[in-house]
Scaffold this motif. Structure first.
Motif, PDB file in Angstrom:
ATOM      1  N   GLU A  54     -49.917  47.297  40.250  1.00  0.00           N
ATOM      2  CA  GLU A  54     -50.992  47.800  40.891  1.00  0.00           C
ATOM      3  C   GLU A  54     -50.564  48.247  42.262  1.00  0.00           C
ATOM      4  O   GLU A  54     -49.786  47.629  42.733  1.00  0.00           O
ATOM      5  CB  GLU A  54     -52.360  46.953  41.072  1.00  0.00           C
ATOM      6  N   ALA A  55     -51.006  49.619  42.499  1.00  0.00           N
ATOM      7  CA  ALA A  55     -50.643  50.049  43.878  1.00  0.00           C
ATOM      8  C   ALA A  55     -49.121  49.869  44.277  1.00  0.00           C
ATOM      9  O   ALA A  55     -48.829  49.512  45.526  1.00  0.00           O
ATOM     10  CB  ALA A  55     -51.295  49.359  44.988  1.00  0.00           C
TER      11      ALA A  55
ATOM     12  N   ASN B 285     -51.167  53.008  40.185  1.00  0.00           N
ATOM     13  CA  ASN B 285     -51.340  52.091  38.998  1.00  0.00           C
ATOM     14  C   ASN B 285     -50.641  52.264  37.844  1.00  0.00           C
ATOM     15  O   ASN B 285     -50.782  53.264  37.178  1.00  0.00           O
ATOM     16  CB  ASN B 285     -52.834  51.471  38.868  1.00  0.00           C
TER      17      ASN B 285
ATOM     18  N   SER C 106     -62.416  53.481  52.315  1.00  0.00           N
ATOM     19  CA  SER C 106     -62.829  53.924  51.378  1.00  0.00           C
ATOM     20  C   SER C 106     -63.794  54.894  51.676  1.00  0.00           C
ATOM     21  O   SER C 106     -64.332  54.983  53.099  1.00  0.00           O
ATOM     22  CB  SER C 106     -63.461  53.045  50.439  1.00  0.00           C
TER      23      SER C 106
ATOM     24  N   VAL D  38     -53.743  55.940  43.158  1.00  0.00           N
ATOM     25  CA  VAL D  38     -54.870  55.289  44.136  1.00  0.00           C
ATOM     26  C   VAL D  38     -54.550  55.520  45.531  1.00  0.00           C
ATOM     27  O   VAL D  38     -53.466  56.068  46.124  1.00  0.00           O
ATOM     28  CB  VAL D  38     -54.553  53.691  43.816  1.00  0.00           C
ATOM     29  N   THR D  39     -55.396  55.013  46.529  1.00  0.00           N
ATOM     30  CA  THR D  39     -55.112  55.262  47.851  1.00  0.00           C
ATOM     31  C   THR D  39     -54.424  53.727  48.522  1.00  0.00           C
ATOM     32  O   THR D  39     -54.474  52.665  47.930  1.00  0.00           O
ATOM     33  CB  THR D  39     -56.381  55.438  48.559  1.00  0.00           C
TER      34      THR D  39
END
Length: 221
Positions: free
Chosen positions: A150-151, A130, A210, A203-204
């Protein structure tokens, strides 16, 4: 005369039968092609020279798409990421338009400069991040954090060692990374470092499940 030479004739027939059998059992020659591979382990950002690559012959059906075929095609080009010895070089392994191979149609490669250059050591090409812009109007003001993208995947980062192999010379590459962004994200990212401090949050992947939530006594609600 035939009876006198029957052993000789039998030997000839046996040799002929053996030759036919060997021909039937021997597989047809494979259709092969010559491609360029890494001659040794190569770091991200390596400027490729004659000793860094080698030619190898592989079966045609084992050659990746866009594999490079001649050493001249990679001479003086720079690696976008690390390569292990023997890995095949494709256009996606080199800096340039190949950086966007496999990304969604319309993706753009956008360079951004981070406020904390040390963050570069924590990321690698392919890492999703991000991008956050932090701005403030004075020393006593609370910083305003804005999510710019984002991502988005990291396409390139400077080599961890060897300033001479940087995409940009000297300190100009410090804290600089390249990410893939959509058109709207690219507009927000362009010149972001001039508006404030730019930070990355690792981030993943969205497809990755998760981590399991702890349960039982002592679990965090």
């Amino acid at each position: 005369m035939v009876r006198r030479r029957r052993r000789f004739i039998a030997a000839l027939l046996l040799c002929a039968a053996t030759a036919v059998a060997v021909g039937q059992l021997t597989p047809a020659p494979e259709d092969t092609t010559v491609i360029v591979v890494a001659a040794r382990d190569l770091a991200s950002g390596t400027m490729l020279g004659a000793t860094d690559v080698a030619l190898q012959r592989l079966p045609q059906d084992a050659v990746p798409a866009a594999a490079l075929r001649t050493q001249d095609s990679v001479a003086g080009r720079q690696l976008a990421g690390p390569l292990r010895q023997g890995q095949v070089l494709t256009d996606a392994a080199l800096l340039g338009s190949g950086l966007l191979v496999g990304t969604p149609i319309g993706s753009q490669a956008v360079p951004i400069r981070l406020a904390d250059a040390a963050t570069v050591a924590l990321i690698h090409p392919g890492q999703l991040v991000n991008v956050v812009l932090s701005t403030s109007t004075g020393l006593d003001d609370v910083a305003d954090n804005q999510m710019l993208a984002e991502a988005v995947p990291v396409l390139w980062k400077p080599p961890d060692v060897g300033l001479s192999q940087d995409l940009l010379p000297g300190k100009e590459a410090g804290g600089l990374v390249v990410v893939a962004a959509t058109g709207n994200q690219a507009l927000k990212l362009a010149g972001a470092s001039a508006r404030g401090k730019v930070f990355l949050v690792l981030v993943t992947s969205a497809e990755q499940p998760s981590a399991a939530t702890p349960s039982g006594e002592g679990a965090v609600p």
